[in-house]
Design a protein around this motif. Sequence first.
Motif, PDB file in Angstrom:
ATOM      1  N   GLN A   2       0.839  -1.177   0.000  1.00 45.29           N
ATOM      2  CA  GLN A   2       0.000   0.000   0.000  1.00 45.29           C
ATOM      3  C   GLN A   2       0.876   1.229   0.000  1.00 45.29           C
ATOM      4  O   GLN A   2       1.817   1.344   0.745  1.00 45.29           O
ATOM      5  N   ASN A  31      -1.384   6.176 -14.158  1.00 47.99           N
ATOM      6  CA  ASN A  31      -2.742   6.643 -13.940  1.00 47.99           C
ATOM      7  C   ASN A  31      -3.148   6.410 -12.492  1.00 47.99           C
ATOM      8  O   ASN A  31      -2.469   5.677 -11.748  1.00 47.99           O
ATOM      9  N   GLN A  33      -6.757   5.510 -10.250  1.00 51.71           N
ATOM     10  CA  GLN A  33      -8.122   5.019 -10.430  1.00 51.71           C
ATOM     11  C   GLN A  33      -8.869   5.096  -9.099  1.00 51.71           C
ATOM     12  O   GLN A  33      -8.259   4.975  -8.037  1.00 51.71           O
ATOM     13  N   LEU A  48     -10.924   6.608 -14.114  1.00 55.80           N
ATOM     14  CA  LEU A  48      -9.466   6.564 -14.260  1.00 55.80           C
ATOM     15  C   LEU A  48      -9.007   7.922 -14.759  1.00 55.80           C
ATOM     16  O   LEU A  48      -9.608   8.485 -15.681  1.00 55.80           O
ATOM     17  N   ARG A  50      -5.430   9.823 -16.114  1.00 61.36           N
ATOM     18  CA  ARG A  50      -4.048   9.601 -16.521  1.00 61.36           C
ATOM     19  C   ARG A  50      -3.131  10.658 -15.913  1.00 61.36           C
ATOM     20  O   ARG A  50      -3.581  11.748 -15.554  1.00 61.36           O
ATOM     21  N   SER A  92      -1.524   3.010 -10.839  1.00 60.97           N
ATOM     22  CA  SER A  92      -0.809   2.115 -11.741  1.00 60.97           C
ATOM     23  C   SER A  92       0.516   2.779 -12.034  1.00 60.97           C
ATOM     24  O   SER A  92       0.556   3.900 -12.559  1.00 60.97           O
ATOM     25  N   ASN A  97       2.731  -1.928 -15.098  1.00 66.28           N
ATOM     26  CA  ASN A  97       1.311  -1.596 -15.191  1.00 66.28           C
ATOM     27  C   ASN A  97       0.420  -2.806 -14.995  1.00 66.28           C
ATOM     28  O   ASN A  97      -0.736  -2.779 -15.340  1.00 66.28           O
ATOM     29  N   ARG A  98       0.975  -3.902 -14.441  1.00 66.86           N
ATOM     30  CA  ARG A  98       0.120  -5.060 -14.179  1.00 66.86           C
ATOM     31  C   ARG A  98      -0.421  -5.032 -12.755  1.00 66.86           C
ATOM     32  O   ARG A  98      -1.332  -5.771 -12.437  1.00 66.86           O
ATOM     33  N   LYS A  99       0.176  -4.229 -11.876  1.00 65.80           N
ATOM     34  CA  LYS A  99      -0.263  -4.200 -10.493  1.00 65.80           C
ATOM     35  C   LYS A  99      -0.756  -2.814 -10.121  1.00 65.80           C
ATOM     36  O   LYS A  99      -0.268  -1.808 -10.619  1.00 65.80           O
ATOM     37  N   LEU A 100      -1.728  -2.790  -9.222  1.00 64.76           N
ATOM     38  CA  LEU A 100      -2.208  -1.534  -8.661  1.00 64.76           C
ATOM     39  C   LEU A 100      -1.714  -1.408  -7.233  1.00 64.76           C
ATOM     40  O   LEU A 100      -1.629  -2.398  -6.501  1.00 64.76           O
ATOM     41  N   TRP A 102      -2.765   0.216  -3.777  1.00 69.95           N
ATOM     42  CA  TRP A 102      -4.062   0.631  -3.228  1.00 69.95           C
ATOM     43  C   TRP A 102      -3.905   1.582  -2.055  1.00 69.95           C
ATOM     44  O   TRP A 102      -3.010   1.440  -1.227  1.00 69.95           O
TER      45      TRP A 102
ATOM     46  N   TYR B  33      -6.091 -11.832 -11.114  1.00 70.28           N
ATOM     47  CA  TYR B  33      -5.498 -11.510  -9.814  1.00 70.28           C
ATOM     48  C   TYR B  33      -6.297 -12.180  -8.699  1.00 70.28           C
ATOM     49  O   TYR B  33      -7.510 -12.327  -8.789  1.00 70.28           O
ATOM     50  N   TYR B  35      -6.800 -11.349  -4.618  1.00 71.66           N
ATOM     51  CA  TYR B  35      -6.564 -10.442  -3.500  1.00 71.66           C
ATOM     52  C   TYR B  35      -7.171 -11.045  -2.228  1.00 71.66           C
ATOM     53  O   TYR B  35      -8.188 -11.735  -2.272  1.00 71.66           O
ATOM     54  N   ALA B  42      -7.673  -2.271   2.833  1.00 70.99           N
ATOM     55  CA  ALA B  42      -7.527  -2.291   1.393  1.00 70.99           C
ATOM     56  C   ALA B  42      -7.260  -3.715   0.915  1.00 70.99           C
ATOM     57  O   ALA B  42      -6.766  -4.555   1.688  1.00 70.99           O
ATOM     58  N   LEU B  45      -2.777  -7.792  -2.596  1.00 71.84           N
ATOM     59  CA  LEU B  45      -2.508  -8.690  -3.713  1.00 71.84           C
ATOM     60  C   LEU B  45      -1.738  -9.913  -3.240  1.00 71.84           C
ATOM     61  O   LEU B  45      -0.698  -9.787  -2.576  1.00 71.84           O
ATOM     62  N   HIS B  48      -0.707 -12.872  -9.201  1.00 72.26           N
ATOM     63  CA  HIS B  48      -1.447 -12.651 -10.430  1.00 72.26           C
ATOM     64  C   HIS B  48      -0.841 -13.474 -11.552  1.00 72.26           C
ATOM     65  O   HIS B  48       0.323 -13.887 -11.489  1.00 72.26           O
ATOM     66  N   ILE B  96      -4.109  -6.126 -20.345  1.00 69.49           N
ATOM     67  CA  ILE B  96      -2.836  -5.441 -20.156  1.00 69.49           C
ATOM     68  C   ILE B  96      -2.749  -4.164 -20.992  1.00 69.49           C
ATOM     69  O   ILE B  96      -2.033  -3.243 -20.648  1.00 69.49           O
ATOM     70  N   ASN B 100      -4.742  -1.140 -17.110  1.00 68.32           N
ATOM     71  CA  ASN B 100      -4.921  -1.879 -15.870  1.00 68.32           C
ATOM     72  C   ASN B 100      -6.170  -1.488 -15.091  1.00 68.32           C
ATOM     73  O   ASN B 100      -6.164  -1.461 -13.863  1.00 68.32           O
ATOM     74  N   GLN B 102      -9.227  -2.749 -13.456  1.00 67.70           N
ATOM     75  CA  GLN B 102      -9.484  -4.102 -12.985  1.00 67.70           C
ATOM     76  C   GLN B 102     -10.981  -4.313 -12.766  1.00 67.70           C
ATOM     77  O   GLN B 102     -11.687  -3.429 -12.289  1.00 67.70           O
TER      78      GLN B 102
END
Lengths: 112, 113
Positions: A2, A31, A33, A48, A50, A92, A97-100, A102, B33, B35, B42, B45, B48, B96, B100, B102
């Motif tokens: 986090q 970006n 979100q 979202l 950017r 992101s 860019n595959r993980k967020l 939080w 993914y 979680y 929150a 993860l 994934h 992808i 992203n 989700q």
Amino acid sequence: SQQGEEDPQALSIQEGENATMNCSYKTSINNLQWYRQNSGRGLVHLILIRSNEREKHSGRLRVTLDTSKKSSSLLITASRAADTASYFCATSGAGNNRKLIWGLGTSLAVNP
Amino acid sequence: DAMVIQNPRYQVTQFGKPVTLSCSQTLNHNVMYWYQQKSSQAPKLLFHYYDKDFNNEADTPDNFQSRRPNTSFCFLDIRSPGLGDAAMYLCATSRIDRENEQYFGPGTRLTVT
């Protein structure tokens, strides 16, 4: 992991009022979100923005992004009881860019 | 409607008894993914998949495993659930090439007795 911090952690307002939630982050982003989560349910993507955008609107939602301050705000106008939920920001990153990443979330209660 | 489905919605298991949670998607997204989310926190993860490429988070306990037999399905196996594993487990997907965003399933609430 986090990295986001949101404030307030909890917010209680009356129906019809506006609700503002803030999110801060630490690293550079592609970006940012916002998601909503109703109690006991999955998350729903709201909007979202950017990294090269400053403001975005979607219905009653208005999101701003200030990359110099590494912060964002979500404004919900003319709130309704159905807006009662937890709201999370997620970023992101520029490198992956595959993980967020939080934020901790804001719990919003809209009282009828 | 295209969606992410999780089964079961509620799962009760005994301490130490293996349990499998399932997720399926009709969105044809290449990333899936898992979680873990505990009350008022929150989502965290666990791992994934990017297509068949499995990516484990460094702090995900070995007790948690995952399988993705095809694009549509993904499973979360908890080999020996402890009381601390009681949580909501959320499955999500993304494309992808779509920044992203989700898409989440409704979650499975796991209780460990």
